[in-house]
Design an enzyme around this catalytic site. Structure first.
Site, PDB file in Angstrom:
ATOM      1  N   HIS A 211       0.829  -1.217   0.000  1.00 56.95           N
ATOM      2  CA  HIS A 211       0.000   0.000   0.000  1.00 56.95           C
ATOM      3  C   HIS A 211       0.860   1.262   0.000  1.00 56.95           C
ATOM      4  O   HIS A 211       0.630   2.190  -0.768  1.00 56.95           O
ATOM      5  CB  HIS A 211      -0.944   0.020   1.204  1.00 56.95           C
ATOM      6  CG  HIS A 211      -1.715   1.299   1.303  1.00 56.95           C
ATOM      7  ND1 HIS A 211      -2.648   1.661   0.352  1.00 56.95           N
ATOM      8  CD2 HIS A 211      -1.670   2.334   2.189  1.00 56.95           C
ATOM      9  CE1 HIS A 211      -3.154   2.843   0.666  1.00 56.95           C
ATOM     10  NE2 HIS A 211      -2.573   3.283   1.775  1.00 56.95           N
ATOM     11  N   HIS A 220       1.975  12.348   0.443  1.00 54.75           N
ATOM     12  CA  HIS A 220       2.650  11.610   1.525  1.00 54.75           C
ATOM     13  C   HIS A 220       4.153  11.486   1.297  1.00 54.75           C
ATOM     14  O   HIS A 220       4.908  11.343   2.248  1.00 54.75           O
ATOM     15  CB  HIS A 220       2.063  10.203   1.667  1.00 54.75           C
ATOM     16  CG  HIS A 220       0.640  10.185   2.122  1.00 54.75           C
ATOM     17  ND1 HIS A 220       0.243  10.621   3.368  1.00 54.75           N
ATOM     18  CD2 HIS A 220      -0.500   9.810   1.495  1.00 54.75           C
ATOM     19  CE1 HIS A 220      -1.069  10.496   3.491  1.00 54.75           C
ATOM     20  NE2 HIS A 220      -1.542  10.006   2.365  1.00 54.75           N
TER      21      HIS A 220
END
Ligand SMILES: *[C@@H]1O[C@H](CO)[C@@H](O)[C@H](O)[C@H]1NC(C)=O
Ligand SMILES: *[C@@H]1O[C@H](CO)[C@@H](O)[C@H](O)[C@H]1NC(C)=O
Length: 326
Positions: A211, A220
């Site tokens: 993931h 991110h």
């Protein structure tokens, strides 16, 4: 008396270790290639929002492309159900966000899914349980596993437990660490098993799926725990592609000192974060929704990135010689 309780402690510790390692074990599955020796599949990530944020539009285009490419399976890079995973095996979100969304004929294939951090915020044990396969037999979500597809081998890794901040600063979120805690034992075992699976693989294409990002230009960015702990293994064992979600975008980054390529497919629903970094070796970045297709033969791979209208945004081709095993 002391030695007796000592023995009990040792026994308990051994049982706990066996328990931990059994969930960090890589289950091995087989998925045959086509008779022609080729393989094709789609990759989508970060999707389950009951059709909202263009999830349904992406699903429609996946159906169309899946038909054209006669896909063999679909890979989900995690964050399967927003915002907080599933509440249990009877959570209607499973049907509302999965079964009733990916309805095209071509998508009635096996789905191989990993868990994302949002899945861990709900009942993660339910999401990997066989009970969901009874509701929709396409669904196969496990923590870490290997799919041997003859011409390629896929190594699915449960990356959420690697990320320290989910353990130390859970803010108001709670994470379902059942079958996982303690972190240190779990990730050590996952890495050990990943290494032995990679070492034992003779596939011409080695593809690791998780993931979390290793390298990303998106919101991110890089995941330092994976850069430090997992990336060296992927390089040492000549992994060709690391495929992930987590950043809600589509992107391709190459590695400056190895043949490894990073592919992000996290555009299954909510996207458009707007904050893009500019890392070295960034080849392609798209901040909106979409998905990815992969076509493989023994010697060639073509990876295509599509937007919400099914338009091709970018293509990546790669060829290599067969490693002779004779
Ligand atoms: C859906 O996709 C279109 C086209 O990319 C985009 O303009 C729109 O903002 C998207 N909607 C949402 C809710 O993200
Ligand atoms: C890329 O690969 C596809 C199929 O694998 C092939 O049809 C196409 O010609 C290739 N394109 C280039 C530029 O090599």
């Amino acid at each position: 008396m002391a030695s007796k309780s000592m023995a009990l402690v040792v026994l308990a510790a051994t049982l706990i270790l066996c328990f931990v390692s059994s969930f960090a074990e890589f289950q091995r599955l087989n998925h045959g290639a086509k008779a022609s020796g080729s393989l094709s599949f789609l990759v989508v990530g970060d999707w389950g929002r009951r059709g909202a944020y263009n999830q349904s539009q992406v699903a429609t285009q996946m159906g169309r492309v899946g038909e054209n490419l006669d896909i063999d399976f679909v890979i989900s890079t995690g964050d399967n159900f927003y915002d907080d995973g599933l509440t249990g095996v009877d959570d209607k979100a499973f049907e509302d966000s999965f079964s009733n969304i990916y309805t095209a004929n071509s998508l009635q294939k096996q789905w191989y899914a990993v868990l994302g951090n949002h899945d861990y915020r709900g009942d993660a044990v339910a999401q990997v349980s066989a009970a969901l396969r009874k509701i929709d037999s396409r669904w196969l979500c496990l923590r870490s596993f290997v799919v041997d597809a003859e011409i390629a081998e896929f190594f699915f890794v449960d990356t959420t437990p690697f990320v320290e901040k989910y353990w130390t600063h859970p803010k108001d979120d709670t994470y379902d660490w059942r079958e996982v805690a303690p972190r240190k034992n779990y990730i050590e075992t996952v890495l050990k098993n990943l290494e032995s699976e990679l070492r034992g693989s003779s596939a011409n294409w080695k593809i690791v799926v998780g993931h979390h990002t290793i390298k990303s230009a998106g919101h991110h960015g890089d995941t330092p725990e994976l850069v430090n702990l997992m990336l060296p293994l992927l390089k040492a064992h000549n992994v060709d592609f690391y495929i992930n979600g987590h950043d809600h975008c589509l992107e391709h980054i190459s590695d400056s000192d190895s043949p490894l390529q990073f592919v992000t497919s996290g555009g299954g629903s909510k996207a458009w974060r707007g904050d893009v970094k500019n890392p070295k070796d960034l080849k392609f970045f798209y901040d909106g929704q979409g998905f990815v297709s992969v076509q493989l033969t023994r010697t060639d791979v073509e990876i295509v990135f599509y937007d919400v209208f099914g338009q091709v945004l970018y293509k990546l081709n790669e060829s290599k010689q067969l490693y002779s095993t004779i």
